[in-house]
Design a protein around this motif. Sequence first.
Motif, short mmCIF file in Angstrom:
data_model
loop_
_atom_site.label_atom_id
_atom_site.label_comp_id
_atom_site.label_asym_id
_atom_site.label_seq_id
_atom_site.Cartn_x
_atom_site.Cartn_y
_atom_site.Cartn_z
N THR A 180 0.85 -1.19 0.00
CA THR A 180 0.00 0.00 0.00
C THR A 180 0.89 1.24 0.00
O THR A 180 2.06 1.17 -0.36
N SER A 181 0.35 2.39 0.39
CA SER A 181 1.13 3.62 0.47
C SER A 181 0.68 4.38 1.72
O SER A 181 -0.38 4.10 2.28
N VAL A 182 1.50 5.34 2.15
CA VAL A 182 1.17 6.11 3.35
C VAL A 182 0.76 7.53 2.99
O VAL A 182 -0.40 7.91 3.13
N ASN A 183 1.69 8.33 2.49
CA ASN A 183 1.37 9.72 2.14
C ASN A 183 0.87 9.87 0.71
O ASN A 183 -0.16 10.48 0.46
N THR A 184 1.64 9.34 -0.22
CA THR A 184 1.28 9.45 -1.63
C THR A 184 1.38 8.08 -2.28
O THR A 184 2.12 7.22 -1.81
N PRO A 185 0.66 7.88 -3.39
CA PRO A 185 0.70 6.57 -4.07
C PRO A 185 2.11 6.18 -4.52
O PRO A 185 2.40 5.00 -4.72
N ASN A 186 2.99 7.18 -4.70
CA ASN A 186 4.35 6.88 -5.16
C ASN A 186 5.23 6.34 -4.04
O ASN A 186 6.25 5.72 -4.29
N GLU A 187 4.85 6.61 -2.80
CA GLU A 187 5.64 6.15 -1.66
C GLU A 187 5.10 4.82 -1.17
O GLU A 187 4.38 4.73 -0.18
N LYS A 188 5.44 3.78 -1.89
CA LYS A 188 4.93 2.45 -1.57
C LYS A 188 5.55 1.90 -0.28
O LYS A 188 6.73 2.11 0.00
N VAL A 189 4.73 1.22 0.51
CA VAL A 189 5.22 0.51 1.68
C VAL A 189 4.69 -0.92 1.61
O VAL A 189 3.64 -1.18 1.03
N VAL A 190 5.47 -1.82 2.16
CA VAL A 190 5.07 -3.23 2.20
C VAL A 190 5.20 -3.69 3.64
O VAL A 190 6.21 -3.41 4.30
N PHE A 191 4.19 -4.36 4.16
CA PHE A 191 4.38 -4.97 5.46
C PHE A 191 3.97 -6.44 5.43
O PHE A 191 3.04 -6.83 4.74
N ASN A 192 4.76 -7.21 6.18
CA ASN A 192 4.58 -8.66 6.24
C ASN A 192 4.23 -9.04 7.68
O ASN A 192 4.95 -8.68 8.62
N ILE A 193 3.15 -9.76 7.84
CA ILE A 193 2.68 -10.17 9.15
C ILE A 193 2.77 -11.69 9.26
O ILE A 193 2.20 -12.41 8.43
N THR A 194 3.52 -12.16 10.25
CA THR A 194 3.60 -13.59 10.51
C THR A 194 2.65 -13.93 11.65
O THR A 194 2.72 -13.33 12.72
N TYR A 195 1.76 -14.88 11.40
CA TYR A 195 0.77 -15.24 12.42
C TYR A 195 1.31 -16.31 13.36
O TYR A 195 2.07 -17.19 12.96
N SER A 196 0.90 -16.21 14.62
CA SER A 196 1.26 -17.19 15.65
C SER A 196 -0.02 -17.69 16.30
O SER A 196 -1.09 -17.13 16.10
N SER A 197 0.12 -18.76 17.09
CA SER A 197 -1.05 -19.35 17.76
C SER A 197 -0.81 -19.48 19.26
O SER A 197 0.30 -19.81 19.70
N LEU A 198 -1.84 -19.21 20.05
CA LEU A 198 -1.81 -19.41 21.49
C LEU A 198 -2.18 -20.87 21.77
O LEU A 198 -2.68 -21.57 20.89
N PRO A 199 -1.93 -21.36 22.99
CA PRO A 199 -2.22 -22.77 23.31
C PRO A 199 -3.65 -23.21 23.01
O PRO A 199 -3.89 -24.38 22.68
N ASP A 200 -4.61 -22.26 23.12
CA ASP A 200 -6.00 -22.65 22.86
C ASP A 200 -6.37 -22.57 21.37
O ASP A 200 -7.52 -22.77 21.00
N GLY A 201 -5.37 -22.28 20.53
CA GLY A 201 -5.61 -22.23 19.09
C GLY A 201 -5.89 -20.84 18.56
O GLY A 201 -5.96 -20.64 17.34
N THR A 202 -6.06 -19.86 19.45
CA THR A 202 -6.31 -18.48 19.02
C THR A 202 -5.13 -17.97 18.19
O THR A 202 -3.99 -18.06 18.62
N GLN A 203 -5.43 -17.44 17.00
CA GLN A 203 -4.37 -16.90 16.15
C GLN A 203 -4.29 -15.38 16.29
O GLN A 203 -5.29 -14.70 16.52
N TYR A 204 -3.06 -14.87 16.16
CA TYR A 204 -2.85 -13.43 16.27
C TYR A 204 -1.61 -13.04 15.45
O TYR A 204 -0.76 -13.88 15.16
N PRO A 205 -1.51 -11.76 15.05
CA PRO A 205 -0.32 -11.32 14.32
C PRO A 205 0.88 -11.24 15.25
O PRO A 205 1.02 -10.32 16.04
N GLY A 206 1.74 -12.26 15.19
CA GLY A 206 2.89 -12.33 16.09
C GLY A 206 3.92 -11.25 15.81
O GLY A 206 4.32 -10.50 16.70
#
Length: 232
Positions: A180-206
């Motif tokens: 996506t972008s933050v200020n302008t369409p030319n200033e592209k940003v990329v973010f990567n989210i790795t998911y983790s799991s709690l003992p009860d199976g609940t998933q969250y962005p680790g």
Amino acid sequence: MKKMYLFLILALLIVSTKVSAQTEDTKKNIEIIKKNLAESKAAMKKYEWIETTTTFLNGGQKGVTQKQCYYALDGKLTKVETGGSAEAKKPGGLRGKIAENKKAEMSDYAQKAIAKIQTYLPPDSQKIQKIYSDGKVAIQVLEPNKKFKLSFPDYNETGDLLAISLDMANQKIISITVSTSVNTPNEKVVFNITYSSLPDGTQYPGTTVLDAPAKNLKIEILNSGFKNAGVK
């Protein structure tokens, strides 16, 4: 001529079968994603945790912020800064003033970038369903019958892309990538989210890592220290 005709019919049948299988895989994965998001969103309200945000500029660490996160009685996610925050040492004199101005500019940009991340996390099931219903979802097989990557174009705004990698066999989200972008369409940003799991199976962005090449900025967000919100 007859052989050629039979060959074309066979080829069309193969393509049709592949498309049908791909469509079915997409449908199954969409349902798993929606189910996972709904269950994890509800389960997360039982927990509190620590969110650690580390900012890097030009490869050097510039600051660390820690916040205690929990869901209030009204169901709203609340974040309270703890005493675990720290900043890099500031140089003195003119150099220090220039650094301070640069820091203020980067701080503003970083806050906007972090706020942008939150608009994608967790993904909205209704938006996912709409993009799927509009026939815009692309699917990539990472591991046959097990792992898939689904791409959702224009998820929040025109030109952005949200992609979810899924372990269909275990019905778990592996990771999410957003362009996506933050200020302008030319200033592209990329973010990567790795998911983790709690003992009860609940998933969250680790772990979330945001790269903003135009600003030489990198932001890492780590969620850890999960415990039942009722246990102090």
